[in-house]
Scaffold this motif. Structure first.
Motif, short mmCIF file in Angstrom:
data_model
loop_
_atom_site.label_atom_id
_atom_site.label_comp_id
_atom_site.label_asym_id
_atom_site.label_seq_id
_atom_site.Cartn_x
_atom_site.Cartn_y
_atom_site.Cartn_z
N ASN A 24 -16.42 -27.90 -11.14
CA ASN A 24 -17.43 -27.09 -11.83
C ASN A 24 -18.84 -27.48 -11.42
O ASN A 24 -19.74 -26.64 -11.42
N VAL A 25 -19.04 -28.74 -11.06
CA VAL A 25 -20.35 -29.15 -10.54
C VAL A 25 -20.59 -28.51 -9.17
O VAL A 25 -21.67 -27.97 -8.89
N VAL A 26 -19.58 -28.56 -8.29
CA VAL A 26 -19.71 -27.97 -6.95
C VAL A 26 -19.95 -26.47 -7.03
O VAL A 26 -20.74 -25.90 -6.26
N ILE A 30 -22.04 -26.49 -13.77
CA ILE A 30 -22.65 -27.63 -14.46
C ILE A 30 -23.87 -28.05 -13.65
O ILE A 30 -23.78 -28.27 -12.44
N GLU A 31 -25.02 -28.14 -14.30
CA GLU A 31 -26.26 -28.53 -13.65
C GLU A 31 -26.37 -30.05 -13.61
O GLU A 31 -26.47 -30.70 -14.65
N PRO A 32 -26.31 -30.66 -12.43
CA PRO A 32 -26.31 -32.13 -12.33
C PRO A 32 -27.53 -32.79 -12.97
O PRO A 32 -27.45 -33.89 -13.48
N GLU A 33 -28.68 -32.10 -12.94
CA GLU A 33 -29.92 -32.73 -13.42
C GLU A 33 -30.00 -32.75 -14.94
O GLU A 33 -30.66 -33.63 -15.51
N SER A 34 -29.35 -31.80 -15.62
CA SER A 34 -29.53 -31.69 -17.07
C SER A 34 -28.26 -32.01 -17.85
O SER A 34 -28.19 -31.77 -19.05
N PHE A 35 -27.25 -32.55 -17.19
CA PHE A 35 -25.99 -32.86 -17.86
C PHE A 35 -26.23 -33.85 -19.00
O PHE A 35 -26.96 -34.83 -18.85
N ASN A 36 -25.60 -33.59 -20.14
CA ASN A 36 -25.75 -34.44 -21.34
C ASN A 36 -27.22 -34.63 -21.68
O ASN A 36 -27.70 -35.74 -21.91
N ASP A 46 -12.39 -24.63 2.91
CA ASP A 46 -13.71 -25.24 2.82
C ASP A 46 -13.92 -25.74 1.39
O ASP A 46 -13.16 -25.41 0.47
N THR A 47 -14.95 -26.52 1.19
CA THR A 47 -15.14 -27.20 -0.10
C THR A 47 -15.31 -26.21 -1.24
O THR A 47 -14.75 -26.40 -2.33
N GLY A 48 -16.06 -25.15 -1.02
CA GLY A 48 -16.27 -24.15 -2.08
C GLY A 48 -14.97 -23.50 -2.50
O GLY A 48 -14.71 -23.31 -3.70
N ASP A 49 -14.14 -23.10 -1.52
CA ASP A 49 -12.86 -22.46 -1.85
C ASP A 49 -11.93 -23.43 -2.57
O ASP A 49 -11.19 -23.05 -3.48
N ALA A 50 -11.95 -24.69 -2.16
CA ALA A 50 -11.11 -25.68 -2.82
C ALA A 50 -11.55 -25.88 -4.27
O ALA A 50 -10.71 -25.96 -5.18
N ALA A 51 -12.87 -25.95 -4.51
CA ALA A 51 -13.37 -26.09 -5.87
C ALA A 51 -13.02 -24.86 -6.71
O ALA A 51 -12.63 -24.97 -7.87
N TRP A 52 -13.13 -23.68 -6.11
CA TRP A 52 -12.78 -22.45 -6.82
C TRP A 52 -11.29 -22.44 -7.17
O TRP A 52 -10.89 -22.01 -8.27
N GLY A 53 -10.46 -22.92 -6.28
CA GLY A 53 -9.03 -22.99 -6.55
C GLY A 53 -8.73 -23.92 -7.72
O GLY A 53 -7.90 -23.61 -8.58
N ILE A 54 -9.40 -25.09 -7.77
CA ILE A 54 -9.21 -26.02 -8.89
C ILE A 54 -9.60 -25.35 -10.20
O ILE A 54 -8.89 -25.43 -11.20
N HIS A 55 -10.75 -24.67 -10.18
CA HIS A 55 -11.23 -24.00 -11.39
C HIS A 55 -10.24 -22.94 -11.87
O HIS A 55 -9.92 -22.85 -13.07
N ILE A 92 -17.41 -23.22 -20.35
CA ILE A 92 -17.39 -22.92 -18.91
C ILE A 92 -16.25 -21.97 -18.56
O ILE A 92 -16.38 -21.09 -17.71
N HIS A 93 -15.11 -22.14 -19.22
CA HIS A 93 -13.92 -21.35 -18.89
C HIS A 93 -13.67 -20.21 -19.87
O HIS A 93 -12.76 -19.40 -19.66
N ALA A 94 -14.44 -20.13 -20.96
CA ALA A 94 -14.10 -19.24 -22.07
C ALA A 94 -14.12 -17.76 -21.68
O ALA A 94 -13.20 -17.01 -22.03
N CYS A 95 -15.16 -17.32 -20.99
CA CYS A 95 -15.28 -15.88 -20.72
C CYS A 95 -14.18 -15.38 -19.79
O CYS A 95 -13.65 -14.28 -19.96
#
Length: 477
Positions: A377-379, A383-389, A415-424, A460-463
């Motif tokens: 979700n970060v990739v 999730i915004e890395p700078e404002s997390f928590n 590629d990294t984006g497709d792999a992250a999308w698959g995990i999501h 993040i996953h609700a909608c």
């Protein structure tokens, strides 16, 4: 009036301070400390009081939800426990029920009992179904059983006699004898914990209670002492699985009642939110760092079940350890933000293994080396890395991307984006299946419900979940 509440999760510990006079609410989210859960709690409370410029003695109410008991069962980290039962019924706990949670699985894995057969001891006694004495309790056989308990150095004892739900006199006599011969050894009686018929379920419940009791007693005692040292004047209240509150003394004696402590609080909160927006029917979606928990509110009232299962095999109904205490109706699956992604048989798989609080996802920078849903979700930019928590934790997006590429992308040629999308998507699909179990398969029409999404990762996953099930409304507190 100042009120404080805190919840210990598998990944984060959440603390909230509410000042009702000024309507001010302060929050803190800290990484959980599995080795000593109270450590994160006390650090959070100290921080909140400093921020509010308040004294501990001014706090009027302290509420607590915890997963200490649940984690002890799931991780099999409870105390060495002995079970005393009626002669001839030593194997009730081992045999269980003949129900199969997967009809066609030839390698079915049954729930693993919390104690081995060698820790189960028999005594001569018998009651009939009405509670009348058929065979009086034999003191010689009882003393022999207690001798064996002493030999195994048990730290807790469960007692489950045949038909004790009808009359607990023999169980009480055993407890008195153990107190005489092994003073200080905690004893849990099925006639007090779960006075209901069905031998396997009642025996399982009292064993769960005895198994987690030393850990809960130590934790609650440590927490009470620390609060007292900080001059908290009010008593701590602990959430039960059914949504009610209980004193620390009762929680220490009957820890089986607080197994679903934290998730129950979330369902009650969702019911209040539903009432506030005019939605009588609500599906609750609580996705934390370790698991996702789904519940329901029907007609404005949270659904309550007379029993539930702990430590399900593959999170499938009928595969867990039965616990015969009332609980808010919940379905729990191993799909949280910290759920680990990997490649199995040429496909992406997610969970139920979790990175937990230590070391956590790769992006937390705490030594995690396996990619998780949070890393994906970060990739993906969810999730915004700078404002997390609230900016208190900076996430390492580059490390997350490198971990996903190495463990998922490269083995599958993605590629990294497709792999992250698959995990999501895989994590979302797992939760969609669970949400169908809570809704459609239990006679609930998702189109009549609102979805209340909370927990660190729920929104993040609700909608996407709501869209797939036809739920028309999503509410994020």
């Amino acid at each position: 009036m100042i009120r404080i509440s805190f919840d210990i999760g598998g990944t984060f510990t959440d603390c909230v301070l509410q000042d009702t006079s000024s309507n001010r609410v302060l929050t803190r989210k800290l990484p959980s400390t599995p080795s000593d859960p109270a450590e994160a709690v006390l650090h959070g409370l100290d921080t909140l009081l400093d921020d509010a410029e308040a004294e501990a003695g001014s706090v009027e109410r302290i509420l607590h939800a915890t997963t200490v008991a649940t984690n002890a069962v799931i991780e099999r980290k409870g105390a060495p426990t002995a079970l005393i039962t009626t002669r001839g019924f030593r194997d009730v706990l081992i045999i269980g029920r003949q129900k199969r949670y997967e009809t066609y699985d030839l390698h079915l894995e049954k729930p693993r009992p919390l104690l081995p057969r060698r820790a189960i001891f028999e005594v001569d006694e018998r009651l009939d179904a009405g509670g009348a004495v058929v065979i009086p309790l034999d003191e010689a056989s009882l003393d022999a059983a207690i001798d064996q308990v002493a030999t195994m150095d048990a730290q807790s004892v469960a007692v489950a006699l045949l038909h004790a739900y009808a009359d607990g006199r023999h169980e009480q006599a055993i407890a008195r004898r153990i107190a005489e011969r092994l003073p200080g050894l905690p004893v849990s009686l099925s006639s007090e914990i779960a006075p209901r018929f069905r031998e396997y379920e009642r025996t399982s419940t009292v064993v769960v209670n005895a198994y987690v009791r030393p850990a809960v007693e130590a934790y609650v005692g440590r927490l009470q002492a620390a609060l007292k040292d900080r001059d908290f004047a009010r008593e701590l209240f602990i959430m039960q699985s059914n949504g009610g509150l209980v004193s620390p003394g009762l929680a220490r004696q009957f820890p089986a009642r607080i197994l679903e402590s934290g998730p129950a609080a979330g369902v009650l909160m969702a019911a209040r939110i539903g009432a506030g927006i005019g939605a009588e029917h609500v599906i609750t979606f609580d996705m934390g760092g370790t698991t996702a928990k789904l519940g329901a509110v029907d007609g404005g009232t949270p659904a309550i079940s007379p029993s539930f299962e702990a430590d399900l095999v593959g999170f499938k109904a009928g595969s867990g350890l039965p616990v015969s205490v009332p609980s808010v109706e919940l379905l729990e699956i191993g799909a949280g933000g910290g759920s680990i992604a990997r490649v199995e048989m040429g496909m992406i798989a997610v969970g139920p293994q979790s990175a937990g609080a230590e070391p956590g996802p790769i992006c937390y920078g705490r030594g995690g080396s396996e990619p998780t849903v949070t890393d994906a979700n970060v990739v993906l930019g969810y999730i915004e890395p700078e404002s997390f928590n609230d900016g208190r934790m900076r996430l390492d997006a580059e490390a997350a991307a490198a971990g996903i590429a190495a463990h998922v992308g490269k083995p599958l040629g993605l590629d990294t984006g497709d792999a992250a999308w698959g995990i999501h998507l895989i994590a979302t699909a797992n939760m969609e299946h669970a949400m169908r179990l809570v809704s459609v398969e239990r006679g609930r029409d998702p189109r009549r419900y609102a979805l209340v999404a909370f927990g660190g990762a729920g929104p993040i996953h609700a909608c996407r979940l709501a869209r797939s099930l036809g739920i028309p409304r999503v509410v994020v507190p």
